[in-house]
Design a protein around this motif. Structure first.
Motif, PDB file in Angstrom:
ATOM      1  N   THR A 198       0.812  -1.220   0.000  1.00 49.63           N
ATOM      2  CA  THR A 198       0.000   0.000   0.000  1.00 49.63           C
ATOM      3  C   THR A 198       0.844   1.268   0.000  1.00 49.63           C
ATOM      4  O   THR A 198       0.291   2.368  -0.021  1.00 49.63           O
ATOM      5  N   ASP A 199       2.166   1.119   0.049  1.00 48.27           N
ATOM      6  CA  ASP A 199       3.038   2.288  -0.011  1.00 48.27           C
ATOM      7  C   ASP A 199       3.674   2.451  -1.386  1.00 48.27           C
ATOM      8  O   ASP A 199       4.689   3.125  -1.545  1.00 48.27           O
ATOM      9  N   SER A 200       3.052   1.856  -2.398  1.00 49.44           N
ATOM     10  CA  SER A 200       3.583   1.931  -3.762  1.00 49.44           C
ATOM     11  C   SER A 200       2.838   2.971  -4.575  1.00 49.44           C
ATOM     12  O   SER A 200       1.696   3.332  -4.285  1.00 49.44           O
ATOM     13  N   PHE A 201       3.490   3.446  -5.613  1.00 51.69           N
ATOM     14  CA  PHE A 201       2.870   4.397  -6.530  1.00 51.69           C
ATOM     15  C   PHE A 201       1.650   3.771  -7.203  1.00 51.69           C
ATOM     16  O   PHE A 201       0.642   4.444  -7.439  1.00 51.69           O
ATOM     17  N   THR A 202       1.737   2.474  -7.498  1.00 49.41           N
ATOM     18  CA  THR A 202       0.619   1.772  -8.152  1.00 49.41           C
ATOM     19  C   THR A 202      -0.630   1.800  -7.276  1.00 49.41           C
ATOM     20  O   THR A 202      -1.740   2.072  -7.759  1.00 49.41           O
ATOM     21  N   PHE A 203      -0.457   1.519  -5.974  1.00 47.71           N
ATOM     22  CA  PHE A 203      -1.618   1.554  -5.083  1.00 47.71           C
ATOM     23  C   PHE A 203      -2.142   2.984  -4.938  1.00 47.71           C
ATOM     24  O   PHE A 203      -3.356   3.189  -4.807  1.00 47.71           O
ATOM     25  N   GLY A 204      -1.248   3.965  -4.959  1.00 41.71           N
ATOM     26  CA  GLY A 204      -1.691   5.354  -4.931  1.00 41.71           C
ATOM     27  C   GLY A 204      -2.581   5.682  -6.117  1.00 41.71           C
ATOM     28  O   GLY A 204      -3.621   6.337  -5.969  1.00 41.71           O
ATOM     29  N   MET A 205      -2.194   5.187  -7.313  1.00 40.23           N
ATOM     30  CA  MET A 205      -3.019   5.399  -8.511  1.00 40.23           C
ATOM     31  C   MET A 205      -4.358   4.683  -8.372  1.00 40.23           C
ATOM     32  O   MET A 205      -5.396   5.199  -8.805  1.00 40.23           O
ATOM     33  N   MET A 206      -4.335   3.499  -7.756  1.00 37.68           N
ATOM     34  CA  MET A 206      -5.569   2.743  -7.558  1.00 37.68           C
ATOM     35  C   MET A 206      -6.523   3.512  -6.641  1.00 37.68           C
ATOM     36  O   MET A 206      -7.728   3.618  -6.919  1.00 37.68           O
ATOM     37  N   THR A 207      -5.980   4.054  -5.558  1.00 39.94           N
ATOM     38  CA  THR A 207      -6.809   4.837  -4.634  1.00 39.94           C
ATOM     39  C   THR A 207      -7.374   6.068  -5.318  1.00 39.94           C
ATOM     40  O   THR A 207      -8.549   6.412  -5.138  1.00 39.94           O
ATOM     41  N   PHE A 208      -6.546   6.736  -6.118  1.00 37.88           N
ATOM     42  CA  PHE A 208      -7.010   7.923  -6.840  1.00 37.88           C
ATOM     43  C   PHE A 208      -8.138   7.556  -7.806  1.00 37.88           C
ATOM     44  O   PHE A 208      -9.123   8.290  -7.941  1.00 37.88           O
ATOM     45  N   ALA A 209      -8.002   6.404  -8.477  1.00 38.37           N
ATOM     46  CA  ALA A 209      -9.050   5.947  -9.396  1.00 38.37           C
ATOM     47  C   ALA A 209     -10.348   5.667  -8.640  1.00 38.37           C
ATOM     48  O   ALA A 209     -11.447   6.007  -9.119  1.00 38.37           O
ATOM     49  N   VAL A 210     -10.229   5.072  -7.454  1.00 35.79           N
ATOM     50  CA  VAL A 210     -11.424   4.805  -6.638  1.00 35.79           C
ATOM     51  C   VAL A 210     -12.112   6.123  -6.268  1.00 35.79           C
ATOM     52  O   VAL A 210     -13.343   6.237  -6.331  1.00 35.79           O
ATOM     53  N   ILE A 211     -11.322   7.122  -5.886  1.00 38.20           N
ATOM     54  CA  ILE A 211     -11.886   8.427  -5.522  1.00 38.20           C
ATOM     55  C   ILE A 211     -12.658   9.016  -6.695  1.00 38.20           C
ATOM     56  O   ILE A 211     -13.794   9.501  -6.539  1.00 38.20           O
ATOM     57  N   ILE A 212     -12.066   8.971  -7.883  1.00 33.28           N
ATOM     58  CA  ILE A 212     -12.714   9.543  -9.070  1.00 33.28           C
ATOM     59  C   ILE A 212     -13.995   8.792  -9.403  1.00 33.28           C
ATOM     60  O   ILE A 212     -15.049   9.391  -9.657  1.00 33.28           O
ATOM     61  N   ILE A 213     -13.921   7.454  -9.384  1.00 27.87           N
ATOM     62  CA  ILE A 213     -15.088   6.651  -9.767  1.00 27.87           C
ATOM     63  C   ILE A 213     -16.229   6.829  -8.770  1.00 27.87           C
ATOM     64  O   ILE A 213     -17.387   7.042  -9.159  1.00 27.87           O
ATOM     65  N   VAL A 214     -15.923   6.752  -7.472  1.00 29.13           N
ATOM     66  CA  VAL A 214     -16.959   6.889  -6.442  1.00 29.13           C
ATOM     67  C   VAL A 214     -17.613   8.268  -6.519  1.00 29.13           C
ATOM     68  O   VAL A 214     -18.846   8.403  -6.472  1.00 29.13           O
ATOM     69  N   THR A 215     -16.785   9.305  -6.671  1.00 29.37           N
ATOM     70  CA  THR A 215     -17.332  10.667  -6.731  1.00 29.37           C
ATOM     71  C   THR A 215     -18.161  10.867  -7.988  1.00 29.37           C
ATOM     72  O   THR A 215     -19.246  11.461  -7.937  1.00 29.37           O
ATOM     73  N   ALA A 216     -17.670  10.378  -9.128  1.00 28.01           N
ATOM     74  CA  ALA A 216     -18.404  10.536 -10.389  1.00 28.01           C
ATOM     75  C   ALA A 216     -19.743   9.814 -10.345  1.00 28.01           C
ATOM     76  O   ALA A 216     -20.777  10.366 -10.748  1.00 28.01           O
ATOM     77  N   LEU A 217     -19.734   8.583  -9.863  1.00 26.43           N
ATOM     78  CA  LEU A 217     -20.981   7.811  -9.804  1.00 26.43           C
ATOM     79  C   LEU A 217     -21.984   8.440  -8.836  1.00 26.43           C
ATOM     80  O   LEU A 217     -23.197   8.377  -9.050  1.00 26.43           O
ATOM     81  N   SER A 218     -21.473   9.041  -7.768  1.00 28.18           N
ATOM     82  CA  SER A 218     -22.363   9.587  -6.745  1.00 28.18           C
ATOM     83  C   SER A 218     -22.928  10.951  -7.126  1.00 28.18           C
ATOM     84  O   SER A 218     -24.093  11.242  -6.839  1.00 28.18           O
ATOM     85  N   TYR A 219     -22.107  11.773  -7.776  1.00 26.74           N
ATOM     86  CA  TYR A 219     -22.473  13.190  -7.875  1.00 26.74           C
ATOM     87  C   TYR A 219     -22.593  13.752  -9.294  1.00 26.74           C
ATOM     88  O   TYR A 219     -22.907  14.929  -9.454  1.00 26.74           O
ATOM     89  N   PHE A 220     -22.343  12.939 -10.329  1.00 26.92           N
ATOM     90  CA  PHE A 220     -22.439  13.498 -11.680  1.00 26.92           C
ATOM     91  C   PHE A 220     -23.829  14.055 -12.010  1.00 26.92           C
ATOM     92  O   PHE A 220     -23.935  15.141 -12.583  1.00 26.92           O
ATOM     93  N   PRO A 221     -24.932  13.349 -11.659  1.00 23.66           N
ATOM     94  CA  PRO A 221     -26.257  13.900 -12.006  1.00 23.66           C
ATOM     95  C   PRO A 221     -26.524  15.301 -11.443  1.00 23.66           C
ATOM     96  O   PRO A 221     -26.930  16.201 -12.192  1.00 23.66           O
ATOM     97  N   PRO A 222     -26.325  15.557 -10.120  1.00 27.07           N
ATOM     98  CA  PRO A 222     -26.575  16.918  -9.643  1.00 27.07           C
ATOM     99  C   PRO A 222     -25.600  17.949 -10.213  1.00 27.07           C
ATOM    100  O   PRO A 222     -25.982  19.101 -10.441  1.00 27.07           O
ATOM    101  N   LEU A 223     -24.358  17.558 -10.461  1.00 33.13           N
ATOM    102  CA  LEU A 223     -23.416  18.491 -11.078  1.00 33.13           C
ATOM    103  C   LEU A 223     -23.844  18.833 -12.502  1.00 33.13           C
ATOM    104  O   LEU A 223     -23.666  19.971 -12.962  1.00 33.13           O
ATOM    105  N   ALA A 224     -24.417  17.860 -13.212  1.00 34.86           N
ATOM    106  CA  ALA A 224     -24.901  18.113 -14.572  1.00 34.86           C
ATOM    107  C   ALA A 224     -26.081  19.071 -14.568  1.00 34.86           C
ATOM    108  O   ALA A 224     -26.223  19.903 -15.480  1.00 34.86           O
ATOM    109  N   LEU A 225     -26.930  18.973 -13.564  1.00 36.85           N
ATOM    110  CA  LEU A 225     -28.097  19.862 -13.475  1.00 36.85           C
ATOM    111  C   LEU A 225     -27.726  21.275 -13.048  1.00 36.85           C
ATOM    112  O   LEU A 225     -28.462  22.223 -13.341  1.00 36.85           O
ATOM    113  N   GLY A 226     -26.604  21.417 -12.354  1.00 36.97           N
ATOM    114  CA  GLY A 226     -26.223  22.729 -11.837  1.00 36.97           C
ATOM    115  C   GLY A 226     -25.085  23.386 -12.585  1.00 36.97           C
ATOM    116  O   GLY A 226     -25.286  24.002 -13.640  1.00 36.97           O
TER     117      GLY A 226
END
Length: 571
Positions: free
Chosen positions: A534-562
């Motif tokens: 978990t201290d590797s650059f690869t895992f850091g990229m994985m965590t960043f991808a999770v952040i993007i995917i979770v946020t996009a799936l959760s909040y894209f509809p209201p952001l699109a409306l606003g």
């Protein structure tokens, strides 16, 4: 423009340069090592004695959370009644009235949870007594609460197998005496010497350059301004917050306040590496958070420097960028940097009016609060990021076909369920309350309330929706900034945002601390060839991808409306 960009880079670099030694100091404080502040030991022992605290008593995760939640409930009731009856108490030279029950409910919760969402104007909504004994007091203890809960997580990660996450009271008191108070004293002195008021005098009568006679509020503001930033609180002594010339007098104080609100969240990342002796792991977290911050900051700065397309279509040259709602002494670039810093860190203070930001800038501010894990608030930023780590570890385990592990402990169904509940529930709070508010505006605009829904919004269409979305996003993220075109000082907004505040604060704290306690109590598994690093650059990229995917799936509809719809309507 080059000067403004240079100012941003300098501000960030000096923040990181100061945060690294501060992080090492913080790790020593909570690790029980010798520090230059050991002269405070007698003061702390006195506090323990009069409060009946045994600082050496160990606490499991349930006992730790029980202590934290109990004292926060006490503070909530204390603040509520103080605010309602402030007009009957001393230190009220301007004769300010007591708050209504619904406003006191909202204000008390807001400052207890480190949000500082203000549905009142600072200088006219509070007395000097409540500014000091309620607001400033809560800004200290709410920041210390977040840091204490993060140290509990540190303790869970540090030991191979343990049931002891530390003593909440000991960590909480040391946070105040060894970290927050010393830093605030230094900052308050710098602010006072640069023009922030420190007296107990009432309003001062002055004559403006155009000959108008006005009353200017004063008060002992410098100390409160210091902790509002160092504690990532954000509530202003004055209604205009850090856009006010007495709260943020010049460019030096602007840099000082920007550094102050970032330094402890970044220092806690470095403290994690020093404390658990995994500095590379901390560097990976810092890198991911910094990249996330830059993804939000760069589009915001570019957008604000290019000005407003609607004004450009009128043939008006905007050499200085989009200046609506901004202070001339700071400019659009420094204001853009502040707007991103204050939303990713959950400070919520402002040196410009976010409601006047370009649509793309407003979306970046919203995303910063929706992720709520790029540096984040005092302590809670890493707690939020920890949830993303658990999800990333779980997904990574599925991808390689083995039981997920983190720091030598198996991540099983219970921990993943807690992480998913935290993630889904925070999105539900934001979108659910926004949907309710939008429904009332659209279908019951003239319902017989004291303030009708038709009177809530000062802006129509997409931007009006963004104002409502921003309010609940800010409340859920414990940020406190707002699109202030929204008329929010009424029963509906005070009560609904109050519930969003308290749920958005404690669910993301309870979840990570519970996961840390559950994992720490499991049998330690030594590293092997198949262990996920978990201290590797690869895992850091994985965590960043999770952040993007979770946020996009959760909040894209209201952001699109606003903000997105508003952005394309201006093209």
């Amino acid at each position: 423009m080059n000067t403004e960009i240079t100012g941003i880079i300098f501000t960030f670099l000096i923040t990181v340069a100061l945060a690294s030694p501060l992080g090492k100091y913080i790790a020593k404080v909570f690790g029980g090592e010798r520090t230059f502040t050991d002269f405070l030991n007698p003061v702390e022992r006195f506090i323990y004695r009069i409060c009946g605290i045994d600082p050496n008593e160990s606490m499991d995760w349930k006992q730790f959370l029980k202590a934290m939640l109990t004292i926060n409930m006490v503070w909530l009731f204390y603040a509520f009644f103080m605010l309602m009856y402030q007009d009957k108490l001393p230190l009220n030279p301007d004769g300010n009235a007591g708050q209504t029950p619904d406003l006191a409910f909202n204000t008390a919760i807001s400052f207890v949870v480190n949000c500082n969402l203000q549905h009142y104007s600072g200088e006219s909504g509070l007395t000097y007594l409540t500014q000091l004994l309620v607001i400033t007091f809560l800004q200290f203890v709410s920041a210390a609460t977040g840091i204490a809960c993060l140290v509990a997580l540190f303790n869970g990660l540090k030991e191979k197998t343990t049931n002891n996450l530390g003593n909440f009271w000991s960590i909480f008191i040391k946070t105040n005496t060894r970290i927050l108070l010393p830093l605030c004293i230094v900052m308050a002195i710098l602010l006072a010497f640069n023009g922030s008021p420190t007296s107990f005098d009432g309003k001062d009568a002055i004559t403006t350059l155009q000959g108008d006679a006005v009353q200017v509020s004063r008060g002992p503001a410098a100390g409160m301004i210091a902790i509002k930033h160092l504690g990532t609180n954000g509530g202003g002594w004055f209604g205009a917050n850090s856009a006010h010339p007495l709260e943020n007098p010049n460019y030096f104080t602007n840099i000082l306040e920007m550094v102050a609100q970032v330094i402890i969240p970044v220092a806690m990342i470095f403290a994690l590496g020093f404390y658990i002796r995994k500095k590379k792991f901390a560097y990976v977290i810092f890198l991911v958070m910094t990249v996330g911050m830059l993804f939000l900051l760069i589009p915001t700065v570019i957008t604000e420097l290019h000005g407003n397309p609607a004004i450009a279509q009128m043939g008006v040259t905007q050499n200085t960028g989009a200046m609506e709602g901004k202070e001339v002494r700071f400019g659009p670039a420094a204001s853009a940097y502040w707007s991103i810093v204050t939303t990713i860190i959950s400070t919520g203070s402002v040196n410009s009016m976010h409601d006047s930001s370009m649509p793309l800038s407003g979306m970046m501010q919203l995303l910063g609060m929706m992720v709520n894990g790029f540096y984040g608030g005092c302590g809670v930023g890493i707690l939020n990021y920890y949830i993303y780590i658990i999800i990333a570890v779980f997904i990574s385990g599925l991808m390689v076909g083995r039981t997920p592990e983190f720091m030598g402990h198996k991540v099983e169904a219970r921990e993943v369920k807690i992480a998913m509940i935290v993630t889904l529930f925070t999105a539900l709070i934001t979108k659910g309350f926004t949907a309710l508010a939008a429904y009332m505006v659209a279908h019951h605009p003239d319902v017989a309330w004291a303030v009708k829904p038709s009177g809530w919004l000062n802006n129509p269409s997409y931007h009006g929706f963004s104002e409502m979305l921003y309010e609940y996003t800010s409340a859920n993220a414990n940020n406190g900034s707002g699109f202030e075109g929204l008329g929010d000082n009424n029963i509906f907004w005070n009560v609904t945002s109050g519930f969003a505040l308290i749920l958005g604060r404690f669910i993301p704290i309870i979840g990570p601390v519970a996961i840390a306690g559950l994992l720490a109590n499991k049998k330690f598994i030594p590293e092997s060839g198949g262990t996920l690093r978990t201290d590797s650059f690869t895992f850091g990229m994985m965590t960043f991808a999770v952040i993007i995917i979770v946020t996009a799936l959760s909040y894209f509809p209201p952001l699109a409306l606003g903000p997105l719809a508003e952005y394309f309507s201006l093209k």
